[in-house]
Design a protein around this motif. Structure first.
Motif, PDB file in Angstrom:
ATOM      1  N   TYR A  82       0.832  -1.200   0.000  1.00 27.01           N
ATOM      2  CA  TYR A  82       0.000   0.000   0.000  1.00 27.01           C
ATOM      3  C   TYR A  82       0.870   1.256   0.000  1.00 27.01           C
ATOM      4  O   TYR A  82       0.714   2.149  -0.837  1.00 27.01           O
ATOM      5  CB  TYR A  82      -0.924  -0.011   1.220  1.00 27.01           C
ATOM      6  N   TRP A  83       1.787   1.329   0.967  1.00 24.45           N
ATOM      7  CA  TRP A  83       2.593   2.542   1.092  1.00 24.45           C
ATOM      8  C   TRP A  83       3.521   2.726  -0.106  1.00 24.45           C
ATOM      9  O   TRP A  83       3.687   3.857  -0.597  1.00 24.45           O
ATOM     10  CB  TRP A  83       3.399   2.504   2.385  1.00 24.45           C
ATOM     11  N   ARG A  90       1.622   3.988  -3.019  1.00 24.29           N
ATOM     12  CA  ARG A  90       1.257   5.389  -2.768  1.00 24.29           C
ATOM     13  C   ARG A  90       2.428   6.320  -3.059  1.00 24.29           C
ATOM     14  O   ARG A  90       2.217   7.464  -3.511  1.00 24.29           O
ATOM     15  CB  ARG A  90       0.799   5.520  -1.326  1.00 24.29           C
ATOM     16  N   TYR A  91       3.652   5.834  -2.825  1.00 17.77           N
ATOM     17  CA  TYR A  91       4.831   6.667  -3.039  1.00 17.77           C
ATOM     18  C   TYR A  91       5.432   6.501  -4.440  1.00 17.77           C
ATOM     19  O   TYR A  91       6.487   7.059  -4.732  1.00 17.77           O
ATOM     20  CB  TYR A  91       5.909   6.332  -2.001  1.00 17.77           C
ATOM     21  N   SER A 137      -4.659  -1.768  -0.599  1.00 16.73           N
ATOM     22  CA  SER A 137      -3.408  -1.649  -1.351  1.00 16.73           C
ATOM     23  C   SER A 137      -3.652  -1.511  -2.844  1.00 16.73           C
ATOM     24  O   SER A 137      -2.803  -0.996  -3.577  1.00 16.73           O
ATOM     25  CB  SER A 137      -2.506  -2.862  -1.086  1.00 16.73           C
ATOM     26  N   PRO A 162      -4.420   2.787  -3.583  1.00 15.27           N
ATOM     27  CA  PRO A 162      -3.786   3.758  -2.696  1.00 15.27           C
ATOM     28  C   PRO A 162      -3.965   5.174  -3.229  1.00 15.27           C
ATOM     29  O   PRO A 162      -3.867   5.396  -4.440  1.00 15.27           O
ATOM     30  CB  PRO A 162      -2.309   3.352  -2.716  1.00 15.27           C
ATOM     31  N   ALA A 214      -1.575   7.250  -6.111  1.00 21.40           N
ATOM     32  CA  ALA A 214      -0.732   6.348  -6.896  1.00 21.40           C
ATOM     33  C   ALA A 214      -0.833   6.710  -8.381  1.00 21.40           C
ATOM     34  O   ALA A 214      -1.875   7.160  -8.868  1.00 21.40           O
ATOM     35  CB  ALA A 214      -1.146   4.898  -6.685  1.00 21.40           C
ATOM     36  N   PRO A 245       3.916  10.578   5.059  1.00 18.19           N
ATOM     37  CA  PRO A 245       3.174  11.077   3.891  1.00 18.19           C
ATOM     38  C   PRO A 245       3.415  12.558   3.632  1.00 18.19           C
ATOM     39  O   PRO A 245       3.601  12.980   2.480  1.00 18.19           O
ATOM     40  CB  PRO A 245       1.717  10.794   4.262  1.00 18.19           C
TER      41      PRO A 245
END
Length: 449
Positions: free
Chosen positions: A43-44, A47-48, A136, A139, A142, A427
């Protein structure tokens, strides 16, 4: 060891990335494991802006399993920043249930309050996996096509470092090369075995085993109360999770603990695991024979040793470990909360590291190790607390549970352990770094390009 370094390669690409201070576009990351730590990290990373692939040996998200919990500000803060806290709460069990320790006549000797077993938020592990997996896939922020790729029914067979990544061969799929590989595949981690060494070097058996399974529909009143019958070195509990009461065919579940030296059994052979549990409770009193008989027809069984995982260094080159693979403690070590917090920190440091995974891995370990080590300590005595080795120790445990001040102190200690970390607002830091003008220095000294 199946992790190999290619001759004549290794440092050039990594050094040039560090010198430029850039964040390589759409770095590829392979995550092994789709239980809790894996989907949380996916997920993270998505997102990044990372391109993430998750490989899971099971053919689909795993069902069954007992409840897990989150407690303390750090756990809840990460869930909230992920945007999953309300979803987790809505699928929660409604909290743990008090467990009555009884004698052979069914009379209560002591009671373990719900706060011991349920934390502030309790959810079935299978439900948690599903929630994290679904989040995930979508996200916020993204890039198009940036959702993680999931490969079910496969596993890793070798890892080979190349000049600019890690070449991975799979048991079923075609070989692929990734920039980074993360082992989020539990206490019996394949990534750890391939890249760091044999399991025996890192996993310490703490003298106990745990088993959990659903009771059959014809269990009758076996789980009418949440009770645990104990004898020296073994405990059999039965009860119902309130939230599952409306599930068709749900009749309750059993959770058993027993003392034993390391057992030799096939982890993928359900019959051998059931036989080990049955042998451990042979001759036990109360209604334990009925409990063990219910295991015969169980289609799913959680069975494992109570162990602690200690890896001196959580990364080697482009490969790192997360969750139970790096710092697990089977029961009482807050492993689920630690895994989610660890995923948050690891992804944040990778996003802020300007392409330098070595720096990111080092920061991740420096920030997280003191916290998870303290959490692990809660699991060291879990087996002896649940199934004390002698009658005298059982009596002492019961006396402690019947002492309100002692109970309050134990609960307070657990809460302090779970909250003993200050989390950066990754974030916001990543957003600030991304928004900085080209060529300038953003958050944490990251130079954008």
């Amino acid at each position: 060891m199946a992790y190999e370094a290619a001759e004549g390669h290794g440092g050039g690409t990594e050094r040039s990335e560090r010198e430029r201070g850039s964040v390589p576009s759409r770095r590829t990351v392979l995550i092994s494991g789709a239980s809790v730590a894996g989907p949380a990290l996916a997920y993270w990373l998505a997102r990044y802006g990372f391109r993430t692939t998750v490989v899971e040996v099971a053919p689909a998200l795993r069902g069954g399993g007992f409840a897990v919990d989150f407690r303390g500000a750090a756990h809840l803060q990460v869930l909230e920043r992920m945007g999953v806290l309300e979803d987790v709460k809505s699928h929660g069990t409604g909290g743990g249930a008090p467990l009555s320790f009884i004698d052979g006549m069914g009379r209560q000797l002591a009671s373990m309050p719900a706060e011991f077993t349920g934390g502030e938020v309790e959810i079935l592990r299978s439900e948690l996996s599903r929630v994290l997996y679904e989040h995930s896939l979508t996200p916020p922020g993204a890039a198009p096509g940036g959702a993680p790729e999931y490969l079910f029914g496969d596993s890793l067979s070798s890892l080979t470092r190349t000049a600019d990544g890690v070449q991975v061969t799979f048991e079923r799929g075609a070989p692929r090369t990734f920039d980074l590989v993360i082992g989020a595949d539990g206490q019996h981690s394949t990534v750890r075995r391939l890249a760091f060494g044999p399991e025996a070097d890192f996993v310490s058996h703490l003298g106990y085993y745990v088993a959990a399974w659903d009771l059959p529909e014809d269990a009758g009143d076996l789980s009418a109360r949440q009770v645990g019958y104990g004898e020296p070195g073994r405990l059999a509990t039965v009860g119902r999770v309130p939230r599952r009461a409306q599930e068709p065919g749900y009749a309750g579940e059993s959770f058993c603990v027993f003392a034993a030296e390391e057992l030799s059994y096939d982890r993928r052979d359900l019959r051998s695991q059931k036989a080990a549990v049955a042998a451990a409770f042979e001759g036990a009193g109360w209604r334990t024979p009925e409990v063990i008989e219910s295991l015969r027809g169980a289609g799913d069984l959680y069975f494992d040793s109570i162990s602690r995982v200690d890896v001196p260094r959580w990364s080697t080159g482009r490969i790192a470990l997360l969750g139970d693979a790096a710092y697990g403690a089977t029961v009482g070590g807050m492993g689920t909360g630690s895994a989610v917090v660890g995923a948050y920190v690891l992804a944040g440091e990778l996003a802020l590291a300007g392409g330098d995974h070595a720096t990111a891995f080092a920061r991740y370990e420096t920030k997280l190790r003191p916290y998870v080590t303290r959490c692990q300590e809660g699991g060291r005595g879990a087996g002896e607390f649940l199934a004390p080795p002698t009658q005298e120790a059982m009596d002492a445990r019961n006396a402690l549970l019947n002492d309100p001040s002692a109970l309050a102190a134990m609960l307070g200690e657990g809460h302090d352990r779970s909250a003993a970390i200050e989390l950066a607002d990754y974030p916001s830091l990543v957003e600030a770094a991304t928004a900085a003008p080209a060529g300038s220095t953003g958050a944490r000294g990251i130079r954008t390009v």
